[in-house]
Design an enzyme around this catalytic site. Structure first.
Site, short mmCIF file in Angstrom:
data_model
loop_
_atom_site.label_atom_id
_atom_site.label_comp_id
_atom_site.label_asym_id
_atom_site.label_seq_id
_atom_site.Cartn_x
_atom_site.Cartn_y
_atom_site.Cartn_z
N LYS A 68 -8.79 -44.27 -1.82
CA LYS A 68 -9.94 -45.31 -1.19
C LYS A 68 -10.13 -44.79 0.38
CE LYS A 68 -10.69 -50.32 0.64
NZ LYS A 68 -10.13 -51.36 0.63
N LYS A 90 -13.06 -44.96 -4.60
CA LYS A 90 -13.84 -45.88 -3.91
C LYS A 90 -14.08 -45.26 -2.40
CE LYS A 90 -13.90 -50.34 -1.72
NZ LYS A 90 -13.15 -51.33 -1.57
C1 PBG Z 1 -10.54 -54.34 1.62
C2 PBG Z 1 -11.65 -53.97 0.76
C3 PBG Z 1 -12.80 -53.41 1.00
C4 PBG Z 1 -13.72 -53.45 -0.33
C5 PBG Z 1 -12.85 -54.22 -1.14
N1 PBG Z 1 -11.71 -54.28 -0.55
C6 PBG Z 1 -13.25 -52.62 2.15
C7 PBG Z 1 -12.71 -52.62 3.37
O1 PBG Z 1 -13.38 -53.30 4.31
O2 PBG Z 1 -11.98 -51.90 3.65
C8 PBG Z 1 -15.00 -52.76 -0.16
C9 PBG Z 1 -15.99 -53.27 -1.29
C10 PBG Z 1 -17.45 -52.69 -1.04
O3 PBG Z 1 -17.74 -52.39 0.25
O4 PBG Z 1 -18.38 -53.22 -1.86
N2 PBG Z 1 -9.34 -54.02 1.19
ZN ZN Z 2 -8.19 -54.82 2.84
#
Ligand code: PBG
Ligand code: ZN
Length: 327
Positions: free
Chosen positions: A198, A251
């Site tokens: 991520k 992601k």
């Molecule tokens: C947080 C989280 C995020 C997303 C899913 N869970 C992002 C973040 O703020 O770091 C992003 C999903 C999206 O942008 O659609 N743990």
């Molecule tokens: Zn988070």
């Protein structure tokens, strides 16, 4: 001389093109994200994400029925709690908003797989994905104290009926910690869907509106990955596999197609791509302006994820895509 090769011979008829098609996108590949808020009869559209809503639990249940009727196999739940605090109590409380939503959905639509995002950022006052020293204003998340809260969150989500736990905080050792906690609580059969690679991405902007999880200070670069790194993603992936992950996620999606490909080559586990909020918002904005053909662009993008190696795709386009695919 041999005749020149003519690849176009295989493109001359739609059925022939169908026969030689290498990648097939199906509704079975899709996972639909939903945002739960407390209250009743609430459907609050997210400004930066047309067509995406914060929904109260009763509405989440209605939505889950629709999603299931469309043939989509799974949803992933995020929650917006009433109160936030230093310990992210709303994340791990047995009556937390995601716990309520998970229980209600499983009761109404037992056949739909419910994945719960296991993180703290929606629930902490400061909006970081972990525990901070009281008074810290730099956003330096403490790894091991965070693991304790992630463990409690995973177990409470499983107790509420979640089928799959998806830890997304990028803390070191989070898969192992969640696995141990689930096993100890009797949830040996609940899979862990790890947000393995991520990245610290600007594409999460609209999600933070949706989930009300923008960090109040600092940023997430001390726990999420540097977008420039690929080998490091493979290291994260190997660690997660070793720690017992059942499924892996990359992601964001679009800017990381090479990572999806490499993760797929590096492991035997199912791999998912998260087609994140900013990717959705860009398509929606252009489509609403009449600048692109939304259906074709979305299906092409989702097919691209599959071609890159994704077995599953988390996407806000899931309901539309399911409808288009059934036509
Ligand atoms: C947080 C989280 C995020 C997303 C899913 N869970 C992002 C973040 O703020 O770091 C992003 C999903 C999206 O942008 O659609 N743990
Ligand atoms: Zn988070």
């Amino acid at each position: 001389m041999f005749p020149i090769h003519r690849p176009r011979r295989l493109r001359n008829h739609p059925q022939l093109r169908r026969m030689v098609r290498e990648t097939v996108l199906t509704t079975s590949d899709l996972i639909y994200p939903l945002f739960a808020v407390s209250g009743e009869a609430i459907a609050q559209e997210v400004k930066s994400m047309p067509g995406v809503y914060q929904l109260s639990v009763d509405k989440i249940v209605e939505e889950a029925k629709q999603v299931h009727d469309l043939g989509i196999p799974a949803i992933i739940l995020f929650g917006i709690p009433v109160d936030k605090d230093q310990e992210a109590t709303g994340a791990w409380h047995d009556h937390g908003i995601v716990q309520q939503a998970a229980t209600a959905v499983k009761q109404a639509v037992p056949d739909l797989i419910v994945i719960t995002d296991t993180c703290l950022c929606e629930y902490t006052t400061h909006g970081h994905c972990g525990y901070l020293e009281v008074g810290d204003l730099t956003g330096r998340v403490l790894n091991d104290p965070t693991l304790e809260l992630i463990k409690k969150t995973a177990v409470s989500q499983a107790k509420a009926g979640a089928d799959i736990i998806a830890p997304s905080g990028m803390m070191d050792g989070f898969v192992q910690a969640a696995r141990a906690a689930l096993d100890e609580a009797g949830f040996q059969d609940i899979p862990i869907f790890s947000y393995a690679a991520k990245y610290a991405s600007a594409y999460y902007g609209p999600f933070r509106d949706a989930a009300d999880s923008t960090p109040q200070f600092g940023d997430r670069r001390t726990y999420q990955m540097d977008p420039a790194n690929a080998r490091e993603a493979l290291k994260e992936v190997r660690m997660d596999i070793h720690e017992g992950a059942d499924m892996l996620m990359v992601k964001p999606g679009l800017a990381y197609m090479d990572i999806i490909w490499q993760v797929k080559q590096a492991s035997e586990l199912p791999v998912a791509a998260y087609n994140v909020s900013g990717e959705y918002s860009m398509v929606k904005a252009a489509a609403l302006n009449g600048w692109i053909d939304e259906e074709r662009v979305v299906l092409e993008t989702l097919t691209g994820f599959k071609r890159a190696g994704a077995d599953m795709i988390l996407t806000y386009h899931a309901k539309d895509a399911a409808r288009w695919l059934s036509n």
